[in-house]
Motif scaffolding. Structure first.
Motif, PDB file in Angstrom:
ATOM      1  N   ALA A   1     -35.511  -5.617 -10.827  1.00 32.46           N
ATOM      2  CA  ALA A   1     -35.927  -4.478  -9.736  1.00 32.46           C
ATOM      3  C   ALA A   1     -37.013  -3.765 -10.654  1.00 32.46           C
ATOM      4  N   GLU A   2     -36.689  -3.566 -11.807  1.00 30.07           N
ATOM      5  CA  GLU A   2     -37.689  -2.872 -12.996  1.00 30.07           C
ATOM      6  C   GLU A   2     -39.161  -3.556 -12.778  1.00 30.07           C
ATOM      7  N   LYS A   3     -39.174  -4.770 -12.919  1.00 29.48           N
ATOM      8  CA  LYS A   3     -40.437  -5.554 -12.819  1.00 29.48           C
ATOM      9  C   LYS A   3     -40.937  -5.399 -11.303  1.00 29.48           C
TER      10      LYS A   3
ATOM     11  N   THR B   1     -41.547   3.937  -2.321  1.00 32.71           N
ATOM     12  CA  THR B   1     -40.918   4.483  -3.521  1.00 32.71           C
ATOM     13  C   THR B   1     -39.455   4.614  -3.188  1.00 32.71           C
ATOM     14  N   ASP B   2     -38.950   4.946  -2.178  1.00 27.19           N
ATOM     15  CA  ASP B   2     -37.497   4.836  -1.779  1.00 27.19           C
ATOM     16  C   ASP B   2     -36.862   3.519  -2.166  1.00 27.19           C
ATOM     17  N   GLU B   3     -37.498   2.584  -1.501  1.00 26.07           N
ATOM     18  CA  GLU B   3     -36.862   1.255  -1.589  1.00 26.07           C
ATOM     19  C   GLU B   3     -36.349   0.727  -2.649  1.00 26.07           C
ATOM     20  N   PRO B   4     -37.098   0.628  -3.800  1.00 24.83           N
ATOM     21  CA  PRO B   4     -36.456   0.329  -5.267  1.00 24.83           C
ATOM     22  C   PRO B   4     -34.963   0.963  -5.454  1.00 24.83           C
ATOM     23  N   LYS B   5     -35.097   2.312  -5.334  1.00 28.00           N
ATOM     24  CA  LYS B   5     -34.138   3.043  -5.548  1.00 28.00           C
ATOM     25  C   LYS B   5     -32.693   2.611  -4.627  1.00 28.00           C
ATOM     26  N   THR B   6     -33.033   2.076  -3.561  1.00 31.61           N
ATOM     27  CA  THR B   6     -31.743   1.825  -2.696  1.00 31.61           C
ATOM     28  C   THR B   6     -31.448   0.409  -2.905  1.00 31.61           C
ATOM     29  N   GLU B   7     -32.344  -0.165  -3.269  1.00 30.85           N
ATOM     30  CA  GLU B   7     -32.151  -1.764  -3.476  1.00 30.85           C
ATOM     31  C   GLU B   7     -31.338  -1.822  -4.795  1.00 30.85           C
ATOM     32  N   VAL B   8     -31.581  -1.171  -5.871  1.00 32.17           N
ATOM     33  CA  VAL B   8     -30.634  -1.159  -7.094  1.00 32.17           C
ATOM     34  C   VAL B   8     -29.188  -0.988  -6.780  1.00 32.17           C
ATOM     35  N   PRO B   9     -28.457   0.087  -6.179  1.00 38.20           N
ATOM     36  CA  PRO B   9     -27.210   0.189  -6.071  1.00 38.20           C
ATOM     37  C   PRO B   9     -26.767  -1.031  -5.161  1.00 38.20           C
ATOM     38  N   GLN B  10     -27.608  -1.396  -4.311  1.00 37.42           N
ATOM     39  CA  GLN B  10     -27.161  -2.497  -3.361  1.00 37.42           C
ATOM     40  C   GLN B  10     -26.544  -3.610  -4.299  1.00 37.42           C
TER      41      GLN B  10
ATOM     42  N   GLU C   1     -27.740  -7.740 -15.608  1.00 40.29           N
ATOM     43  CA  GLU C   1     -29.207  -7.433 -16.239  1.00 40.29           C
ATOM     44  C   GLU C   1     -30.459  -8.029 -15.660  1.00 40.29           C
ATOM     45  N   ARG C   2     -30.087  -9.344 -15.282  1.00 42.74           N
ATOM     46  CA  ARG C   2     -31.368  -9.816 -14.587  1.00 42.74           C
ATOM     47  C   ARG C   2     -31.740  -9.125 -13.562  1.00 42.74           C
ATOM     48  N   MET C   3     -30.670  -8.807 -12.762  1.00 40.44           N
ATOM     49  CA  MET C   3     -31.180  -8.018 -11.660  1.00 40.44           C
ATOM     50  C   MET C   3     -32.072  -6.886 -11.834  1.00 40.44           C
ATOM     51  N   ALA C   4     -31.480  -6.138 -12.696  1.00 41.25           N
ATOM     52  CA  ALA C   4     -31.979  -4.845 -13.244  1.00 41.25           C
ATOM     53  C   ALA C   4     -33.454  -5.131 -13.669  1.00 41.25           C
ATOM     54  N   LYS C   5     -33.402  -6.333 -14.405  1.00 43.74           N
ATOM     55  CA  LYS C   5     -34.857  -6.503 -14.931  1.00 43.74           C
ATOM     56  C   LYS C   5     -35.971  -6.653 -13.868  1.00 43.74           C
TER      57      LYS C   5
ATOM     58  N   GLU D   1     -40.589  -2.557  -9.264  1.00 40.90           N
ATOM     59  CA  GLU D   1     -40.842  -1.376  -9.276  1.00 40.90           C
ATOM     60  C   GLU D   1     -42.257  -1.008  -9.920  1.00 40.90           C
ATOM     61  N   ALA D   2     -42.540  -1.588 -11.242  1.00 37.30           N
ATOM     62  CA  ALA D   2     -43.422  -1.602 -11.931  1.00 37.30           C
ATOM     63  C   ALA D   2     -44.736  -2.210 -11.103  1.00 37.30           C
ATOM     64  N   GLN D   3     -44.267  -3.475 -10.597  1.00 41.37           N
ATOM     65  CA  GLN D   3     -45.463  -4.160  -9.817  1.00 41.37           C
ATOM     66  C   GLN D   3     -45.928  -3.012  -8.583  1.00 41.37           C
ATOM     67  N   GLN D   4     -44.843  -2.537  -7.846  1.00 42.53           N
ATOM     68  CA  GLN D   4     -45.107  -1.797  -6.853  1.00 42.53           C
ATOM     69  C   GLN D   4     -46.064  -0.444  -6.864  1.00 42.53           C
ATOM     70  N   ILE D   5     -45.527   0.120  -8.392  1.00 42.19           N
ATOM     71  CA  ILE D   5     -46.222   1.202  -8.813  1.00 42.19           C
ATOM     72  C   ILE D   5     -47.912   0.861  -8.934  1.00 42.19           C
ATOM     73  N   ASP D   6     -48.122  -0.221  -9.665  1.00 46.41           N
ATOM     74  CA  ASP D   6     -49.247  -0.829  -9.923  1.00 46.41           C
ATOM     75  C   ASP D   6     -50.032  -0.921  -8.562  1.00 46.41           C
ATOM     76  N   GLU D   7     -49.286  -1.611  -7.739  1.00 50.79           N
ATOM     77  CA  GLU D   7     -50.171  -1.900  -6.445  1.00 50.79           C
ATOM     78  C   GLU D   7     -50.597  -0.447  -5.704  1.00 50.79           C
ATOM     79  N   ARG D   8     -49.595   0.537  -5.696  1.00 51.11           N
ATOM     80  CA  ARG D   8     -49.892   1.803  -5.266  1.00 51.11           C
ATOM     81  C   ARG D   8     -50.991   2.459  -5.959  1.00 51.11           C
ATOM     82  N   ILE D   9     -51.219   2.371  -7.220  1.00 49.92           N
ATOM     83  CA  ILE D   9     -52.352   2.804  -7.996  1.00 49.92           C
ATOM     84  C   ILE D   9     -53.364   2.241  -7.386  1.00 49.92           C
ATOM     85  N   ASN D  10     -53.433   0.966  -7.278  1.00 49.66           N
ATOM     86  CA  ASN D  10     -54.642   0.237  -6.944  1.00 49.66           C
ATOM     87  C   ASN D  10     -55.099   0.558  -5.715  1.00 49.66           C
ATOM     88  N   ARG D  11     -54.144   0.995  -4.583  1.00 45.34           N
ATOM     89  CA  ARG D  11     -54.355   0.963  -3.144  1.00 45.34           C
ATOM     90  C   ARG D  11     -55.008   2.360  -3.042  1.00 45.34           C
TER      91      ARG D  11
END
Lengths: 223, 255
Positions: B122-124, B68-77, B116-120, B126-136
């Motif tokens: 990142a969003e994607k 959950t931390d990773e995407p947040k740190t990635e976006v500022p990068q 814009e692309r990068m943000a998209k 994040e969404a994927q990872q959240i899905d993954e997490r839920i699945n797991r």
């Protein structure tokens, strides 16, 4: 069991050799035990019988009852020699004194020869016990040294020196020494025991032959 | 004299037979003894530890919190990355004067598009990872329900467990050094227990193809690797099965 099956070819051969040594030496021990025991008890019975009887020919007819005793062999030899001497004596009928002395000496020689042959018979196979007692620890040691050599070779190949790796090889090797000692200890003990027993029997034979010669000399001199 | 020697021979052979019989009896006694008492020695070695739990929330093992931390740190990068094309501008500016106003525009445009692309993305992501997490989480809940009731938390030996992967890679590194076998495809299943301090407690060979050389090298590999183990997370005793092959190690925990 797994220790023996897991050992190398040389160690296995050593174990086989030691096992056969052990089997043979125990066979000899059992055989000698019964032989010496029988010789001792029948000698005692024969001596009783000998002192009770008055005549040599009466003893000679009964002597087969004590066939296992070495004294009966001595008696048979001495008696047959004595008979021959008496026969030649009665045939020649001449100068009695010289043949009397010669006759006793003849009997003495015959009994000494019989004593020697009996000692040989009693001591037969004992050399194997002595050999087993002195060499089988060395054979076992050889197996152990060889086993440890191969164990170290294996350690070198795998490159590990932890106890779990070293210990089984050394245990395999040490069993050769253990079996060598197991074969040697009873052999040495039995060898010493039989040496003593046979020495006692030899003493008995010597005293019997002197007694016999005394009687012979007394009778011939008294004739 | 003939009869006497014959008697000696019969006595001799009888005592030899007796001796052989005694030796055989003693040997069989030893074999019986060994069979009787060796399993007891093996039993002394084995003891059972309850199924180990590696709590997912633990920072050392948990992918959940780290993820959950990773995407947040990635976006500022992404933002510091974007200005990197700008140093190339002066080079073009010096070369061609007329293109000077046009060039910043296009780079600004592309920069914006890129962001814009990068943000998209990142969003994607994040969404994927959240899905993954839920699945797991849902699958974990399912498996927990299916397994023993009352065992708290998820099994540390589960597939996602980072510590068992770490141990596996350590063992693999060590096995590369020690691997030595005499048969074609040897494999050995070993259960390893590691104490809360990271010390190797127990090695139990569960199954072996019978290649003693390979077994030796596996033991050596475990020995070698165990010198560098770090402690399992949360002060728990770690226990897991590994299937050793010359080509690599399989995590054998699911079996």
């Amino acid at each position: 069991m797994a220790i023996i099956l897991g050992a190398g070819v040389v160690v296995k051969l050593v174990l086989l050799l030691l096992m056969s040594f052990s089997v043979v030496s125990w066979g000899i021990i059992l055989f000698k035990f019964f032989q010496v025991q029988r010789a001792k008890s029948e000698s005692e019975r024969f001596m009783d019988f000998f002192w009770k009887s008055k005549r040599f020919d009466a003893i000679a007819s009964q002597v087969d009852r004590f066939a296992s005793s070495p004294l009966t062999v001595l008696f048979n030899e001495g008696y047959s020699e004595l008979k021959k001497v008496v026969e030649t004596d009665s045939k020649s009928d001449g100068n009695a004194i010289s043949t009397d002395l010669g006759g006793v000496e003849n009997v003495s020689r015959a009994m000494r020869r019989a004593t020697n042959s009996e000692i040989t018979r009693l001591e037969k196979y004992l050399t194997f016990l002595a050999t087993t007692g002195s060499t089988s620890p060395f054979i076992g040691l050889f197996g152990t040294v060889w086993g440890i050599m191969t164990a170290f070779e294996g350690i070198g190949k795998t490159g590990s020196a932890s106890l779990a790796v070293v210990a089984p090889g050394i245990a395999e090797a040490l069993i050769a020494t253990a079996i060598g000692l197991v074969a040697a200890i009873p052999a040495v003990m039995a060898y010493n025991h039989f040496q003593h027993k046979i020495r006692v029997l030899i003493n008995e034979m010597d005293s019997f032959s002197t007694e016999f010669l005394n009687i012979v000399q007394r009778n011939i001199a008294g004739k | 004299m003939d009869s006497r020697s014959a008697k000696i021979d019969t006595g001799m052979s009888a005592s030899f037979i007796a001796s052989a019989v005694i030796h055989l009896a003693v040997f069989l006694l030893f074999v019986w003894w060994g069979e009787q008492f060796s399993p007891q020695m093996a039993l002394q070695e084995t003891y059972y530890v309850d199924v180990v739990d590696l709590p997912v929330t633990a920072p050392q093992a948990g992918e959940e919190i780290q993820k959950t931390d990773e995407p947040k740190t990635e976006v500022p990068q992404v933002q510091p990355l974007a200005p990197t094309p700008s140093p190339s501008e002066p080079v073009t500016k010096k070369g061609t004067k007329f293109l000077k106003p046009a060039a910043p525009q296009s780079t600004a445009e592309s920069e914006a598009a890129f962001q814009e692309r990068m943000a998209k993305l990142a969003e994607k992501n994040e969404a994927q990872q959240i899905d993954e997490r839920i699945n797991r989480i849902s699958s974990k809940v399912k498996s927990k329900a299916a397994s023993k009731a009352g065992t708290p938390g998820a099994g540390g030996a589960e597939r996602g467990s980072r510590y068992s992967d770490y141990i596996k890679s350590r063992l693999e590194d060590a096995l590369k050094i020690t691997s030595y076998s005499t048969t074609q495809n040897p494999e050995i299943a070993v259960r390893i227990t590691i104490s809360a301090e990271g010390r190797l407690l127990r090695i139990k060979v569960e199954r072996s193809s019978g290649d003693s050389a390979f077994e030796l090298s596996v033991r050596r590999a475990i020995d070698l690797a165990s010198q560098k183990f770090t402690a399992p997370p949360d002060n728990n005793v770690f226990e897991n099965g590994f299937l050793f092959r010359p080509k690599g190690i399989l995590n054998n925990s699911e079996q």
